[in-house]
Design a protein around this motif. Structure first.
Motif, PDB file in Angstrom:
ATOM      1  N   ASP A  55       0.829  -1.208   0.000  1.00  0.00           N
ATOM      2  CA  ASP A  55       0.000   0.000   0.000  1.00  0.00           C
ATOM      3  C   ASP A  55       0.864   1.258   0.000  1.00  0.00           C
ATOM      4  N   SER A 159     -10.984   5.536   1.331  1.00  0.00           N
ATOM      5  CA  SER A 159     -10.296   5.716   2.610  1.00  0.00           C
ATOM      6  C   SER A 159     -10.815   7.011   3.259  1.00  0.00           C
ATOM      7  N   ASP A 160     -10.936   7.006   4.547  1.00  0.00           N
ATOM      8  CA  ASP A 160     -11.286   8.213   5.298  1.00  0.00           C
ATOM      9  C   ASP A 160     -12.503   8.961   4.733  1.00  0.00           C
ATOM     10  N   GLY A 214      -3.096   2.549  10.901  1.00  0.00           N
ATOM     11  CA  GLY A 214      -2.738   2.977  12.254  1.00  0.00           C
ATOM     12  C   GLY A 214      -3.109   1.938  13.302  1.00  0.00           C
ATOM     13  N   LEU A 216      -1.477   0.283  15.319  1.00  0.00           N
ATOM     14  CA  LEU A 216      -0.753   0.425  16.592  1.00  0.00           C
ATOM     15  C   LEU A 216      -0.796   1.880  17.070  1.00  0.00           C
ATOM     16  N   ALA A 217      -1.677   2.667  16.478  1.00  0.00           N
ATOM     17  CA  ALA A 217      -1.800   4.091  16.822  1.00  0.00           C
ATOM     18  C   ALA A 217      -0.429   4.763  16.764  1.00  0.00           C
ATOM     19  N   GLY A 218       0.256   4.517  15.641  1.00  0.00           N
ATOM     20  CA  GLY A 218       1.544   5.165  15.427  1.00  0.00           C
ATOM     21  C   GLY A 218       2.627   4.685  16.383  1.00  0.00           C
ATOM     22  N   LYS A 224       5.864   0.873  23.758  1.00  0.00           N
ATOM     23  CA  LYS A 224       7.190   1.467  24.005  1.00  0.00           C
ATOM     24  C   LYS A 224       7.125   2.873  24.603  1.00  0.00           C
ATOM     25  N   GLY A 295       2.857  -0.634   9.591  1.00  0.00           N
ATOM     26  CA  GLY A 295       3.772   0.482   9.324  1.00  0.00           C
ATOM     27  C   GLY A 295       5.136   0.227   9.940  1.00  0.00           C
ATOM     28  N   GLN A 301      10.257  -5.455  13.707  1.00  0.00           N
ATOM     29  CA  GLN A 301       8.869  -5.006  13.861  1.00  0.00           C
ATOM     30  C   GLN A 301       7.964  -5.745  12.866  1.00  0.00           C
ATOM     31  N   SER A 305       4.954  -8.067  14.008  1.00  0.00           N
ATOM     32  CA  SER A 305       3.578  -7.820  13.568  1.00  0.00           C
ATOM     33  C   SER A 305       3.015  -9.052  12.870  1.00  0.00           C
TER      34      SER A 305
HETATM   35  N1  NAP Z   1      -5.513   6.056   4.551  1.00  0.00           N
HETATM   36  C1  NAP Z   1      -4.928   6.847   5.417  1.00  0.00           C
HETATM   37  O1  NAP Z   1      -5.365   7.983   5.643  1.00  0.00           O
HETATM   38  C2  NAP Z   1      -3.697   6.386   6.126  1.00  0.00           C
HETATM   39  C3  NAP Z   1      -3.174   7.145   7.199  1.00  0.00           C
HETATM   40  C4  NAP Z   1      -2.046   6.671   7.839  1.00  0.00           C
HETATM   41  C5  NAP Z   1      -1.452   5.478   7.435  1.00  0.00           C
HETATM   42  N2  NAP Z   1      -1.969   4.772   6.366  1.00  0.00           N
HETATM   43  C6  NAP Z   1      -1.355   3.492   5.909  1.00  0.00           C
HETATM   44  O2  NAP Z   1      -1.228   2.623   7.027  1.00  0.00           O
HETATM   45  C7  NAP Z   1       0.128   2.229   7.207  1.00  0.00           C
HETATM   46  C8  NAP Z   1       0.400   2.047   8.683  1.00  0.00           C
HETATM   47  O3  NAP Z   1       0.111   3.254   9.381  1.00  0.00           O
HETATM   48  P1  NAP Z   1       0.916   3.686  10.672  1.00  0.00           P
HETATM   49  O4  NAP Z   1       2.337   3.827  10.279  1.00  0.00           O
HETATM   50  O5  NAP Z   1       0.229   4.813  11.320  1.00  0.00           O
HETATM   51  O6  NAP Z   1       0.750   2.329  11.509  1.00  0.00           O
HETATM   52  P2  NAP Z   1       0.989   1.916  13.009  1.00  0.00           P
HETATM   53  O7  NAP Z   1       1.200   0.441  12.948  1.00  0.00           O
HETATM   54  O8  NAP Z   1      -0.093   2.398  13.880  1.00  0.00           O
HETATM   55  O9  NAP Z   1       2.320   2.660  13.484  1.00  0.00           O
HETATM   56  C9  NAP Z   1       3.515   2.332  12.906  1.00  0.00           C
HETATM   57  C10 NAP Z   1       4.634   2.647  13.889  1.00  0.00           C
HETATM   58  O10 NAP Z   1       4.530   1.786  14.976  1.00  0.00           O
HETATM   59  C11 NAP Z   1       5.800   1.258  15.304  1.00  0.00           C
HETATM   60  N3  NAP Z   1       5.752  -0.189  15.053  1.00  0.00           N
HETATM   61  C12 NAP Z   1       5.274  -0.833  13.950  1.00  0.00           C
HETATM   62  N4  NAP Z   1       5.309  -2.166  14.122  1.00  0.00           N
HETATM   63  C13 NAP Z   1       5.809  -2.386  15.350  1.00  0.00           C
HETATM   64  C14 NAP Z   1       6.082  -3.553  16.108  1.00  0.00           C
HETATM   65  N5  NAP Z   1       5.818  -4.770  15.625  1.00  0.00           N
HETATM   66  N6  NAP Z   1       6.598  -3.412  17.350  1.00  0.00           N
HETATM   67  C15 NAP Z   1       6.841  -2.188  17.855  1.00  0.00           C
HETATM   68  N7  NAP Z   1       6.599  -1.024  17.197  1.00  0.00           N
HETATM   69  C16 NAP Z   1       6.084  -1.133  15.949  1.00  0.00           C
HETATM   70  C17 NAP Z   1       6.798   1.975  14.430  1.00  0.00           C
HETATM   71  O11 NAP Z   1       7.227   3.125  15.152  1.00  0.00           O
HETATM   72  P3  NAP Z   1       8.742   3.676  15.076  1.00  0.00           P
HETATM   73  O12 NAP Z   1       8.967   4.069  13.675  1.00  0.00           O
HETATM   74  O13 NAP Z   1       8.716   4.837  16.029  1.00  0.00           O
HETATM   75  O14 NAP Z   1       9.599   2.528  15.534  1.00  0.00           O
HETATM   76  C18 NAP Z   1       5.969   2.387  13.240  1.00  0.00           C
HETATM   77  O15 NAP Z   1       6.461   3.521  12.597  1.00  0.00           O
HETATM   78  C19 NAP Z   1       0.933   3.317   6.509  1.00  0.00           C
HETATM   79  O16 NAP Z   1       2.201   2.916   6.094  1.00  0.00           O
HETATM   80  C20 NAP Z   1       0.056   3.639   5.340  1.00  0.00           C
HETATM   81  O17 NAP Z   1       0.246   2.706   4.283  1.00  0.00           O
HETATM   82  C21 NAP Z   1      -3.086   5.209   5.740  1.00  0.00           C
END
Ligand code: NAP
Length: 356
Positions: A55, A159-160, A214, A216-218, A224, A295, A301, A305
């Motif tokens: 994606d 989306s959204d 999101g 993992l809520a970022g 952590k 993400g 990670q 996941s």
């Molecule tokens: N449609 C939309 O509006 C929209 C918006 C946002 C995202 N997205 C999509 O959704 C994807 C994921 O979003 P997100 O990045 O917000 O997801 P998320 O999974 O909520 O957060 C990702 C962050 O969590 C940490 N992380 C991820 N996997 C981990 C694990 N197994 N253990 C510990 N920490 C972990 C990392 O932080 P650190 O980098 O700090 O280590 C990573 O940057 C994006 O890449 C994108 O493709 C879509």
């Protein structure tokens, strides 16, 4: 880890891994992404483990994400095997209002630009990134239908968007023979469950898949962060969210959110796995959820996941997580609870009904 358990997305013909590789972090332009070597190793690991769903979006890291994804797909000759998804809606050229939004003019421009960066002549799943609050459904839906018929797009998603908008779109599509929505992509996690009120029941009723972004809520639900390490000069924001008002708002952790994080950590400790695995397994087990976008920024990670795919939460743990993160009951949803139905609609008798 095994990303080879595929699922049919909504009522489309696409077979996808339940965890899609999110690539919003591909590129350092936004201040918290990863470099090309790290992106390559994540991509390699994901596809080597059977992952087939990638994606991206035209707006991510100013186009770098799409460019790198295109390059990686080409290098590994995976174009036919992968389900490649990208998005349009957000403005990519300040000072040009037609370089954003969901109108026909921008849609053609955006898709052509994405195809160029991705180095391909079709997108498997093309997302409307965000409702632009003005363009008619007829204009967006009929244009996307034309693009499917022209072979440039295989399936479409939203989306959204508000639930009423998606419901109206799908209903009009059925009536007019337009391409139907295969899936929704929405923020969904243990600390952001609002789509359970309208979007998920609507998607189940109208045959759309639901993918959680999101999850993992970022990073908040990875466990952590603590109250102390999250604070930035008292703002209560997570480090990586600096400068992004939308993301900062969603993760500014309230007391209720901290209680959820603590509950996730406690379950993880009991089960001997990571908090991220618990948070993802919770999502993957929710009714009506097709999967999630991960993400990851590091290989461990990604591996962590992916282990969530095999984790079945014990019923008691799932109930605890459901309860600690439960949505407030607001009007009119109080009327749709089982207890209310039983007393006020069924007259106190035991009446079986098909789940909505
Ligand atoms: N449609 C939309 O509006 C929209 C918006 C946002 C995202 N997205 C999509 O959704 C994807 C994921 O979003 P997100 O990045 O917000 O997801 P998320 O999974 O909520 O957060 C990702 C962050 O969590 C940490 N992380 C991820 N996997 C981990 C694990 N197994 N253990 C510990 N920490 C972990 C990392 O932080 P650190 O980098 O700090 O280590 C990573 O940057 C994006 O890449 C994108 O493709 C879509």
């Amino acid at each position: 880890m095994n990303l080879r358990d595929y699922l049919v997305l909504g009522r489309s013909g696409l077979r996808v891994s339940r965890l899609a590789l999110g690539t919003m972090t591909f590129g350092t332009e936004w201040g918290w992404g990863i470099d090309e070597a790290a992106a390559r190793s994540l991509f390699d690991r994901y596809v080597e483990c059977g992952g087939n769903f990638v994606d991206t979006a035209d707006v991510y890291t100013g186009g770098t994400s799409e460019t790198w994804v295109g390059k990686l797909v080409k290098e590994r000759r995976l174009r036919d095997k992968l389900v490649l998804a990208t998005k349009f809606s957000f403005n990519v050229e300040a000072g040009n209002p037609n370089a954003g939004g969901n109108g026909r003019k921008n849609l053609y421009r955006a898709l052509d630009a994405s195809l160029r960066r991705l180095g391909t002549d079709y997108v498997d799943l093309y997302w409307v990134h965000c409702w632009d609050m003005s363009t008619s459904i007829e204009e967006v839906a009929s244009t996307l239908t034309d693009l499917v018929r022209a072979g440039k797009v295989r399936a479409i998603g939203l989306s959204d968007v508000p639930a009423w908008y998606a419901a109206r779109w799908q209903t009009l599509a059925e009536r007019h023979g337009w391409e139907k929505i295969a899936a929704l992509q929405l923020e969904y996690s243990l600390v952001e469950r609002s789509i359970e009120r309208e979007h998920i029941p609507m998607a189940r009723e109208l045959g759309m898949g639901v993918l959680a972004w999101g999850p993992l809520a970022g990073g908040l639900l990875s466990g952590k962060y603590t109250r102390e390490t999250t604070e930035i000069a008292g703002s209560g924001r997570l480090d990586r969210m600096k400068g992004n008002p939308l993301v900062a708002a969603r993760t500014a952790p309230s007391e209720a959110r901290w209680q959820t994080v603590l509950a996730v950590k406690a379950v993880a400790e009991e089960l001997g796995c990571s908090a991220a695995e618990v948070a993802l397994a919770w999502i993957l087990g929710r009714p009506g959820t097709s999967g999630a976008l991960i993400g990851a920024t590091k290989i461990d990670q990604l591996d962590g996941s992916s282990r969530a795919l095999a984790l079945v939460l014990p019923e008691e743990a799932r109930r605890r997580l459901d309860e600690v993160s439960a949505l407030d009951v607001v009007h009119p949803y109080g009327h749709f609870r089982e207890t209310f139905q039983k007393s006020m609609i069924d007259g106190g008798d035991n009446v079986q009904r098909t789940a909505p």
